[in-house]
Design an enzyme around this catalytic site. Structure first.
Site, PDB file in Angstrom:
ATOM      1  N   SER A 156       0.988  -1.193   0.123  1.00 41.73           N
ATOM      2  CA  SER A 156      -0.138  -0.136  -0.035  1.00 41.73           C
ATOM      3  C   SER A 156       0.866   1.231   0.038  1.00 41.73           C
ATOM      4  O   SER A 156       1.754   1.477   0.706  1.00 41.73           O
ATOM      5  CB  SER A 156      -1.018   0.081   1.254  1.00 41.73           C
ATOM      6  N   HIS A 158      -0.087   3.781   1.056  1.00 42.62           N
ATOM      7  CA  HIS A 158      -0.227   4.669   2.193  1.00 42.62           C
ATOM      8  C   HIS A 158       0.769   4.372   3.486  1.00 42.62           C
ATOM      9  O   HIS A 158       0.973   5.155   4.201  1.00 42.62           O
ATOM     10  CB  HIS A 158      -1.542   4.279   2.956  1.00 42.62           C
ATOM     11  N   ASP A 165      -6.054  10.038   1.170  1.00 44.11           N
ATOM     12  CA  ASP A 165      -7.530   9.794   0.460  1.00 44.11           C
ATOM     13  C   ASP A 165      -8.006  11.221   0.800  1.00 44.11           C
ATOM     14  O   ASP A 165      -7.989  11.390   2.014  1.00 44.11           O
ATOM     15  CB  ASP A 165      -7.892   8.625   0.963  1.00 44.11           C
ATOM     16  N   GLU A 208      -9.679   5.645  -8.639  1.00 35.35           N
ATOM     17  CA  GLU A 208      -9.759   6.136  -7.341  1.00 35.35           C
ATOM     18  C   GLU A 208      -9.653   7.699  -7.445  1.00 35.35           C
ATOM     19  O   GLU A 208      -8.409   8.157  -7.309  1.00 35.35           O
ATOM     20  CB  GLU A 208      -8.525   5.784  -6.334  1.00 35.35           C
ATOM     21  N   HIS A 211      -7.672   9.209  -4.239  1.00 36.05           N
ATOM     22  CA  HIS A 211      -6.198   9.008  -3.744  1.00 36.05           C
ATOM     23  C   HIS A 211      -5.163   9.732  -4.533  1.00 36.05           C
ATOM     24  O   HIS A 211      -4.907   9.575  -5.531  1.00 36.05           O
ATOM     25  CB  HIS A 211      -6.018   7.205  -3.988  1.00 36.05           C
TER      26      HIS A 211
END
Ligand SMILES: [Zn+2]
Length: 241
Positions: A156, A158, A165, A208, A211
């Site tokens: 990820s 992240h 996000d 997305e 994101h």
């Protein structure tokens, strides 16, 4: 044709893979064939995985072929101003400063932006990925379903502390003034849309619109201008040989 003379990111050691990928995808240009193979797209997701050796570099590429170690945690995580995130979410220093500036400038134009997810640790991502696990599915069955919407731990973006996000995790977000403002302006603050529409086969993720990935202003502008996904841009211009 002397192919390598025209393509600086051609890797001679991958010639067989280029040729076999081109045979399977006869409509792709040679440039795209090389780019896709450099990303790893000629092999299944989560196969041929490389451990990332530069996790704290601003340019780091994380995807389904490149994994962060379970011990990697950025050193300079900072909590985002609570006006722009409700839950004490964190980003790395430069991303946090740029995100807050972007939110402030947007607000001045009547656009309200909030972080709804930012830094996630390896173990938290593991929890997220395994959240819907039940006894009645094998690991492979679960992965086949879950891989479409969630990254496996270590994969990820992240976990880098450079991804955020914004506002809403629904595709309908794309039609809001907030998403349109972001699509037009995020690069000026150093952020790019990481999983664009129509590029699902390259990024390995559904569209997305929420994101965003921090790359710094110069690189974000270059990637934005190129019209490439970050995976493609990296495979062409940043991948070391
Ligand atoms: Zn995200």
């Amino acid at each position: 044709m002397q192919k390598s003379a025209y393509v600086p990111f051609f890797h001679v050691g991958r010639l067989e893979r280029y040729n076999s990928y081109q045979q399977k995808n006869p409509n792709l240009s040679w440039l795209d064939v090389i780019t896709h193979v450099n990303i790893g797209l000629d092999q299944a997701h989560y196969s041929n995985v490389q451990l990332i050796d530069n996790p704290s570099e601003l340019t780091v590429l994380v995807n389904k072929y490149r994994q962060l170690s379970d011990g990697y945690e950025p050193k300079d995580l900072e909590t985002i101003d609570q006006r722009f995130n409700p839950d004490g979410l964190k980003l790395r220093h430069y991303a946090r400063v740029a995100f807050e500036k972007m939110c402030e400038d947007a607000l001045a134009e009547g656009i309200s932006l909030k972080a709804v997810s930012a830094y996630r640790s390896f173990s938290y991502q593991q929890e997220v990925y395994n959240r819907y696990k039940t006894q009645d599915k094998t690991e492979e069955e679960y992965q086949a379903i879950r891989d479409k919407v969630s990254a496996r731990a270590g994969h990820s973006e992240h976990q880098t502390g450079l991804a955020v996000d914004i506002n809403d995790l629904e595709e309908s977000f794309a039609d809001t003034p907030e998403a349109k403002w972001l699509a037009d302006n995020a690069y000026k603050y150093g952020f790019i849309l990481r999983y664009p529409k129509g590029k699902e086969l390259i990024t390995g993720y559904n569209y997305e619109p929420w994101h965003f990935r921090y790359l710094g202003r110069k690189l974000a502008a270059d990637v934005s201008k190129s019209g490439l996904t970050y995976d493609e841009y990296y495979a062409r211009f940043l991948l070391s040989r």
